[in-house]
Scaffold this motif. Sequence first.
Motif, PDB file in Angstrom:
ATOM      1  N   ALA B  63       0.858  -1.195   0.037  1.00 28.50           N
ATOM      2  CA  ALA B  63       0.115   0.029   0.209  1.00 28.50           C
ATOM      3  C   ALA B  63       0.822   1.248  -0.084  1.00 28.50           C
ATOM      4  O   ALA B  63       0.720   2.038  -0.835  1.00 28.50           O
ATOM      5  N   THR B  64       2.184   1.207   0.904  1.00 32.38           N
ATOM      6  CA  THR B  64       2.925   2.400   0.841  1.00 32.38           C
ATOM      7  C   THR B  64       3.537   2.728  -0.424  1.00 32.38           C
ATOM      8  O   THR B  64       3.706   4.037  -0.926  1.00 32.38           O
ATOM      9  N   ILE B  65       3.949   1.576  -1.083  1.00 30.83           N
ATOM     10  CA  ILE B  65       4.483   1.803  -2.358  1.00 30.83           C
ATOM     11  C   ILE B  65       3.492   2.283  -3.444  1.00 30.83           C
ATOM     12  O   ILE B  65       3.785   3.347  -4.334  1.00 30.83           O
ATOM     13  N   SER B  66       2.403   1.719  -3.467  1.00 27.83           N
ATOM     14  CA  SER B  66       1.318   2.195  -4.131  1.00 27.83           C
ATOM     15  C   SER B  66       1.054   3.635  -4.085  1.00 27.83           C
ATOM     16  O   SER B  66       0.576   4.344  -5.206  1.00 27.83           O
ATOM     17  N   LEU B  67       1.089   4.096  -2.986  1.00 24.50           N
ATOM     18  CA  LEU B  67       0.610   5.403  -2.579  1.00 24.50           C
ATOM     19  C   LEU B  67       1.529   6.473  -3.165  1.00 24.50           C
ATOM     20  O   LEU B  67       1.133   7.603  -3.590  1.00 24.50           O
ATOM     21  N   PHE B  68       2.803   5.913  -3.533  1.00 26.81           N
ATOM     22  CA  PHE B  68       3.742   6.951  -4.045  1.00 26.81           C
ATOM     23  C   PHE B  68       3.195   7.309  -5.502  1.00 26.81           C
ATOM     24  O   PHE B  68       3.237   8.479  -5.847  1.00 26.81           O
ATOM     25  N   TYR B  69       2.840   6.350  -6.182  1.00 25.86           N
ATOM     26  CA  TYR B  69       2.051   6.650  -7.670  1.00 25.86           C
ATOM     27  C   TYR B  69       0.721   7.282  -7.436  1.00 25.86           C
ATOM     28  O   TYR B  69       0.373   8.136  -8.353  1.00 25.86           O
ATOM     29  N   TYR B  70       0.030   6.881  -6.470  1.00 22.97           N
ATOM     30  CA  TYR B  70      -1.044   7.456  -6.274  1.00 22.97           C
ATOM     31  C   TYR B  70      -1.051   9.091  -6.148  1.00 22.97           C
ATOM     32  O   TYR B  70      -1.937  10.035  -6.473  1.00 22.97           O
ATOM     33  N   PHE B  71      -0.119   9.470  -5.157  1.00 22.57           N
ATOM     34  CA  PHE B  71       0.014  10.972  -4.961  1.00 22.57           C
ATOM     35  C   PHE B  71       0.435  11.526  -6.047  1.00 22.57           C
ATOM     36  O   PHE B  71       0.143  12.862  -6.659  1.00 22.57           O
ATOM     37  N   PHE B 128      -6.835   1.893  10.535  1.00 27.52           N
ATOM     38  CA  PHE B 128      -7.429   1.108  11.797  1.00 27.52           C
ATOM     39  C   PHE B 128      -7.699  -0.479  11.494  1.00 27.52           C
ATOM     40  O   PHE B 128      -7.652  -1.365  12.299  1.00 27.52           O
ATOM     41  N   LYS B 129      -7.956  -0.741  10.219  1.00 27.29           N
ATOM     42  CA  LYS B 129      -8.066  -2.085   9.761  1.00 27.29           C
ATOM     43  C   LYS B 129      -6.724  -2.807   9.791  1.00 27.29           C
ATOM     44  O   LYS B 129      -6.712  -3.953  10.075  1.00 27.29           O
ATOM     45  N   GLU B 130      -5.499  -2.204   9.304  1.00 25.78           N
ATOM     46  CA  GLU B 130      -4.569  -2.968   8.966  1.00 25.78           C
ATOM     47  C   GLU B 130      -3.128  -2.262   9.671  1.00 25.78           C
ATOM     48  O   GLU B 130      -2.439  -3.342  10.492  1.00 25.78           O
ATOM     49  N   VAL B 131      -2.810  -1.202   9.461  1.00 28.12           N
ATOM     50  CA  VAL B 131      -1.664  -0.613   9.861  1.00 28.12           C
ATOM     51  C   VAL B 131      -1.334  -0.783  11.461  1.00 28.12           C
ATOM     52  O   VAL B 131      -0.380  -0.982  11.729  1.00 28.12           O
ATOM     53  N   ILE B 132      -2.371  -0.329  11.862  1.00 24.10           N
ATOM     54  CA  ILE B 132      -2.036  -0.579  13.578  1.00 24.10           C
ATOM     55  C   ILE B 132      -1.862  -1.943  14.029  1.00 24.10           C
ATOM     56  O   ILE B 132      -1.606  -1.795  15.221  1.00 24.10           O
ATOM     57  N   HIS B 133      -2.375  -2.775  13.243  1.00 23.86           N
ATOM     58  CA  HIS B 133      -2.042  -4.131  13.772  1.00 23.86           C
ATOM     59  C   HIS B 133      -0.792  -4.813  13.280  1.00 23.86           C
ATOM     60  O   HIS B 133      -0.219  -5.615  13.726  1.00 23.86           O
ATOM     61  N   ALA B 192      13.940   3.379  -8.878  1.00 24.57           N
ATOM     62  CA  ALA B 192      13.541   2.663  -7.538  1.00 24.57           C
ATOM     63  C   ALA B 192      12.785   3.867  -6.653  1.00 24.57           C
ATOM     64  O   ALA B 192      12.881   3.883  -5.531  1.00 24.57           O
ATOM     65  N   GLY B 193      12.019   4.595  -7.453  1.00 23.64           N
ATOM     66  CA  GLY B 193      11.251   5.864  -6.845  1.00 23.64           C
ATOM     67  C   GLY B 193      10.447   5.485  -5.606  1.00 23.64           C
ATOM     68  O   GLY B 193      10.470   6.043  -4.457  1.00 23.64           O
ATOM     69  N   ALA B 194       9.609   4.606  -5.898  1.00 21.70           N
ATOM     70  CA  ALA B 194       8.361   4.274  -4.753  1.00 21.70           C
ATOM     71  C   ALA B 194       8.952   3.272  -3.838  1.00 21.70           C
ATOM     72  O   ALA B 194       8.800   3.547  -2.395  1.00 21.70           O
ATOM     73  N   GLY B 195      10.069   2.538  -4.060  1.00 21.38           N
ATOM     74  CA  GLY B 195      10.763   1.732  -3.190  1.00 21.38           C
ATOM     75  C   GLY B 195      11.579   2.798  -1.995  1.00 21.38           C
ATOM     76  O   GLY B 195      11.347   2.516  -0.923  1.00 21.38           O
ATOM     77  N   THR B 196      12.077   3.824  -2.653  1.00 24.68           N
ATOM     78  CA  THR B 196      12.692   4.799  -1.857  1.00 24.68           C
ATOM     79  C   THR B 196      11.852   5.471  -0.830  1.00 24.68           C
ATOM     80  O   THR B 196      12.194   5.648   0.377  1.00 24.68           O
ATOM     81  N   TRP B 197      10.550   5.956  -1.591  1.00 21.02           N
ATOM     82  CA  TRP B 197       9.467   6.588  -0.995  1.00 21.02           C
ATOM     83  C   TRP B 197       9.024   5.708   0.215  1.00 21.02           C
ATOM     84  O   TRP B 197       8.906   6.058   1.465  1.00 21.02           O
ATOM     85  N   GLN B 198       9.113   4.275   0.159  1.00 22.58           N
ATOM     86  CA  GLN B 198       8.661   3.412   0.953  1.00 22.58           C
ATOM     87  C   GLN B 198       9.557   3.278   2.266  1.00 22.58           C
ATOM     88  O   GLN B 198       9.143   3.502   3.492  1.00 22.58           O
ATOM     89  N   GLN B 199      10.739   3.325   1.808  1.00 27.85           N
ATOM     90  CA  GLN B 199      11.868   3.449   2.886  1.00 27.85           C
ATOM     91  C   GLN B 199      11.670   4.670   3.805  1.00 27.85           C
ATOM     92  O   GLN B 199      12.047   4.739   5.134  1.00 27.85           O
TER      93      GLN B 199
END
Lengths: 230, 501
Positions: B63-71, B128-133, B192-199
């Motif tokens: 999800a975090t990697i995908s959000l790079f392209y989402y933004f 609340f569904k995923e990240v917090i767990h 590796a833009g999305a990967g860097t973003w995730q890190q």
Amino acid sequence: MITLHQISKKYDQQVVLDVPALEIASGDCIGLVGNNGAGKTTMLSVILDLIKSNTGVAKLRGVEVHRSSEWKQYTGAYLDENFLITHLTPWEYLSFVGSLHGMQPAAVKQFIDSCAGFFEEGLFKRRKYIRDLSTGNKNKVGILSALLQKPELLILDEPFASLDPTSQAWLKKRLIELKGQKVTMILSSHDLNHVTEVSSRVILLEDGQVSKDLPTTQDTLAELENYFMV
Amino acid sequence: MLTFIWHQLLGRFRGVFWQKNLVMTILTAMMYTYLVVMIVLLGFFADKLIAAILPGTDVVAFATISLFYYFLFDLIVRFLFQKTSGITVQHYALLPIPKSTLLHFPLIVSAMSLFNVVPIIVFTSFLFKEVIHSASWYFALSWWLVMLLMTYVNNYLNLSLRYTFRRKPVLVLLLLGLPLGLLIAEVAGLTAGAGTWQQLVYAIGYYPALLLVPFLLLVAAYFLGYRVMKAHYYDDGAGARSTKLAAEEKEGFWSFLHRFGTVGRMIEVEVKLIFRNTRPKVQFYMSAGMIAYLCFMVLGVGYSDLSVEELNDKNLQLLGFSIFTSSSIMLIYGQFLFAWESSYFDGVLAHNIASKDIITAKYWLLTGMCVLSSLIFLPAFFIYPLIVPYALSATIFNLGFSSFLLILTGTFNTSRIEANKSPFMNYQGTNLMQFLMVFLIICIPLGIYWPFVEAGLSDWGLIVLAGIGVLSLLLRNQIIKLFIRLLNLRKYKMARGFRKF
């Protein structure tokens, strides 16, 4: 030219126009006056088939306006902003109106050039949409569109409103020229001076009825001012 | 500032639409509730969606990697569709209010835009569904704050971009091409833009003090937007517009339509209406985009795993899908046919334009839209040849029948529309007629087709539908004559409803 016979129009039981009979001959220049809500715009709208009267008929050259659209070929009219295609530029709008009467762009340009005293230089050069123009400039575009096709019948609703003094003078001069050319005109206005200077006949509406219908003389202005005095 | 915000809210809830029609208000409130629930569920079940696409993958990481392209794509969508509320400022310009306050107001109010609220709801549900767990509470909170801050960075960056790209439209190509180019490069392993973003996001999650970075980005974006607005305080946009209009005039852009006389001229005016007014323009692009989206979701995802036999059993769905996609642009524009011209309908009636030309122009405009929808739909034919008979039948039916149905229902539109207002949360001109229209256009062909499906003669059903379309096309002139009479009867009511007093 124009015949109104037993015309009446009601909105929610309130009569806004009640004209049993009215004849306007070809070449007449009518000044239509009255207070706000007197029925001036309603009368003009009935003649232009924008409103259907509850009773009676309006005829142009003997033909009922709602039965034929032939009258549109010789009629130029501008009532208000509801006539303007505001997402066009002034040039595009006049070009469009001109094309409806078979005018080529060169002829439209020639007409615009001949009206140079009526508007400021940038109006047709700046390429702004009509919706971005001031009220006065919008009115000018509307009036020009009515004059464009050299109409035999010209109908203008409060043409002098929002015009600067130079433009008012220009328009008055042009209307007097058209009167001389026997163009039939109906001009509604709150400006009694302009009405009496331009028109050859004044029709006064009050509460939807024709209160006075008199030829314009030297005393007409005083008579009208006296009538409207509180 | 609070007063301005209160005025903004009052203006929204005192709109003519809400006051006029109780039934529509209730229906719209129900629709909003449904949409909000769907958005919450999207965030809530995003983990299941990700697990279905990539089983066994780390959901939060993906999800975090995908959000790079989402933004990145979000910035494009905002550029195309998000308007600022700057115009509201003009009402206050003459009052003794500091200019800086007037400039901060639209910036602050833009924070309440749906472009921000919707993703925040999705992020919160996912939190609340995923990240917090999946990690510690401070990682989850930091993750959510990063997404929130980046949403607002986009919100304020959009403002600066709009003014910049308006002056240099060729840079729009860069804006549109950049995320796509980055995505392709990433898939090809070049970047590796999305990967860097995730890190980076994870680093912030583990060291919350690093939240200062996106926060400073937000502050920078906000004040960049403020400076741009200040520099363009007196700008009415006419400069950029005059370049575009000059281009149209010089190239004889519209000369093709002029050879068709008044009909061509009317079509020209209406096409200009679509692209020079916000509401029809946005709806046009959205309806075109919806075709591509539906093709992907229905054919690409919904039916991709079905065998030919299974696909054949879904005749009604395939026809319904084809009817909607081939009429999408025509339907979404046509539901407000005539009403779009509210502001100048009196002029249309009073000028030397015959009713025949009005109706004929509408017919050809809708026909063009139907053809355009079908062309956008065309690539699906090569990927799913099974859809071809449904699509052809639907297109011919829409060309002949649905276009006339839209003209018919259009003459019953009597509510004024301000075409240059944003379409989002704008229901001006909407009434039950629009719902009825969509219902009829989808249900009539399905109703005709269904008995054939039940009788095992689905191919004949498609032929009959196409035949109805062909018959309507052959009887076009007679049908147009009927509509001329209808328009002449209805025009007074329409004009009265459209008129601005």
